[in-house]
Design a protein around this motif. Structure first.
Motif, mmCIF file in Angstrom:
data_model
loop_
_atom_site.group_PDB
_atom_site.id
_atom_site.type_symbol
_atom_site.label_atom_id
_atom_site.label_comp_id
_atom_site.label_asym_id
_atom_site.label_seq_id
_atom_site.Cartn_x
_atom_site.Cartn_y
_atom_site.Cartn_z
ATOM 1 N N LEU A 78 0.972 -1.002 0.096
ATOM 2 C CA LEU A 78 -0.091 0.225 0.020
ATOM 3 C C LEU A 78 0.831 1.082 0.107
ATOM 4 C CD1 LEU A 78 -2.722 1.217 0.062
ATOM 5 C CD2 LEU A 78 -2.470 1.144 2.743
ATOM 6 N N ARG A 79 1.786 1.234 0.942
ATOM 7 C CA ARG A 79 2.663 2.594 0.923
ATOM 8 C C ARG A 79 3.486 2.780 -0.137
ATOM 9 N NH1 ARG A 79 4.219 1.111 7.544
ATOM 10 N NH2 ARG A 79 2.697 2.249 8.203
ATOM 11 N N GLY A 81 2.907 1.306 -3.321
ATOM 12 C CA GLY A 81 2.030 1.794 -4.300
ATOM 13 C C GLY A 81 1.445 3.072 -4.401
ATOM 14 N N MET A 82 1.291 3.843 -3.179
ATOM 15 C CA MET A 82 0.951 5.192 -3.089
ATOM 16 C C MET A 82 1.984 6.117 -3.627
ATOM 17 S SD MET A 82 -1.719 5.325 0.142
ATOM 18 C CE MET A 82 -3.158 5.920 -0.412
ATOM 19 N N LEU A 123 -6.812 -0.325 -0.934
ATOM 20 C CA LEU A 123 -5.997 -0.388 -2.057
ATOM 21 C C LEU A 123 -6.658 0.591 -3.240
ATOM 22 C CD1 LEU A 123 -5.325 -4.236 -2.204
ATOM 23 C CD2 LEU A 123 -3.802 -2.313 -1.790
ATOM 24 N N ILE A 126 -4.807 4.007 -3.678
ATOM 25 C CA ILE A 126 -3.574 4.387 -4.311
ATOM 26 C C ILE A 126 -4.018 5.187 -5.701
ATOM 27 C CG2 ILE A 126 -1.658 3.183 -5.726
ATOM 28 C CD1 ILE A 126 -2.222 0.679 -3.790
ATOM 29 N N ASN A 133 -4.147 1.889 -13.139
ATOM 30 C CA ASN A 133 -3.563 0.902 -12.169
ATOM 31 C C ASN A 133 -4.651 -0.399 -12.491
ATOM 32 O OD1 ASN A 133 -2.405 2.977 -11.102
ATOM 33 N ND2 ASN A 133 -3.372 2.989 -9.187
#
Length: 317
Positions: A78-79, A81-82, A123, A126, A133
């Motif tokens: 998550l981190r 990807g963001m 998710l 993101i 995505n």
């Protein structure tokens, strides 16, 4: 690799690096991206994505590979990807071979948190890259889970059925001798699909969990398995209790031999490996979707046939 053929980078969490390496072998125009994760003494985590001037993130596709079997891996995915869109990624592809909390896709008691839903919503936050995505998942416990994603990201569920069937068919068992057994009442539709593809008979194992003892009570075996070879199917093996109980029930009903097929060998602890090894099941046909499939005790055992499922992902990509 020339800059003209370069298409992007493949990143992964540490526990899913084996899957990323196998995927990369099938994607010759991609290169391995570096990711540094460090734990601080206070419990916080340091994240750094390697920025390579020769093979940059900016303007290219980035693939992030991670099973979300642990909260730690989910948060890294998550981190990082963001942050990818800020680094200039043109497209983001998230390869999630095993989606954690997939069995918690709906609430059965008041106040329960539907973690599969909350994970999908997180998710979905993101940032979307210029070319979008994409989330690729495998054999979700509940097909409706993909509908929990929000926004304009694309989400696709891929399937291990053809891979597992092709592997199992190498046993050359005559179809008239074969019965596909459903080890879990919730998987009857899936198991029936396997039976149809294998042109085999079909049987169901019906059981109950007894109170707080966490023991399984066999209610009945539905279907004729006397003198037959039974191949049990379940999408997830977490402890082995259900599938081993089903194997014993089918043997007691006259089956002469038991095999098993399962997508996610998501064992909660290594101690459960021995339960499967000691079981009356001849062979377990599984995929490498879950990091537990890479345990030495499994890879070095003649009891398991671990099939590489990265081809299914690479073909879609």
């Amino acid at each position: 690799m020339s800059k003209h053929t370069f298409k992007g980078l493949v990143f992964s969490t540490e526990t899913s690096s084996y899957f990323a390496d196998l995927l990369l072998e099938k994607l010759p125009n991609f290169r391995r991206g570096s990711l540094t994760i460090k734990k601080f003494s206070d419990g916080e985590t340091y994240h750094r994505v390697g920025i390579d001037e020769e093979y940059p993130i900016e303007g290219n596709t980035c693939i992030f590979v991670s099973s979300t079997h642990r909260d730690e891996d989910f948060l890294i995915l998550l981190r990082v990807g963001m942050s990818m869109s800020n680094f200039g990624a043109k497209k983001l592809i998230f390869v999630i071979p095993y989606f954690g909390y997939s069995t918690i896709s709906r609430a059965s008691k008041s106040g329960e948190v539907v973690v599969a839903k909350t994970s999908c919503r997180m998710l979905s936050c993101i940032p979307i890259c210029t070319n979008g995505n994409l989330f690729l998942l495998l054999d979700l416990h509940d097909h409706g889970t993909c509908n929990y994603f929000e926004g304009s990201s694309v989400r696709r569920e891929l399937y291990a059925e053809s891979t597992l069937i092709s592997s199992f068919q190498k046993l050359n068992i005559p179809k008239e001798d074969l019965v596909v057994g459903c080890a879990n009442l919730g998987r009857t539709k899936w198991a029936n699909s396997y039976a149809t593809k294998l042109e085999a008979g079909f049987a169901i194992y019906r059981s109950n969990w007894v109170g707080k003892t966490n023991e399984i009570q066999t209610l009945q075996v539905i279907g004729d398995v006397k003198g037959k070879v039974v191949c049990l199917y379940d999408d997830i093996i977490s402890t082995g209790n259900t599938i081993v109980s089903a194997a014993n029930a089918f043997l007691e009903s006259g089956a002469k031999k038991i095999y098993a097929m399962c997508t996610h060998l998501a064992l909660r602890h290594k101690k459960f490996i021995q339960i499967l090894i000691d079981s009356p099941i001849e062979l377990f046909f599984v995929t490498n979707s879950h990091p537990m499939s890479q345990c030495e005790e499994i890879l070095n055992s003649d009891k398991f046939v671990v099939n590489d499922i990265t081809t299914t992902f690479s073909k879609y990509i």
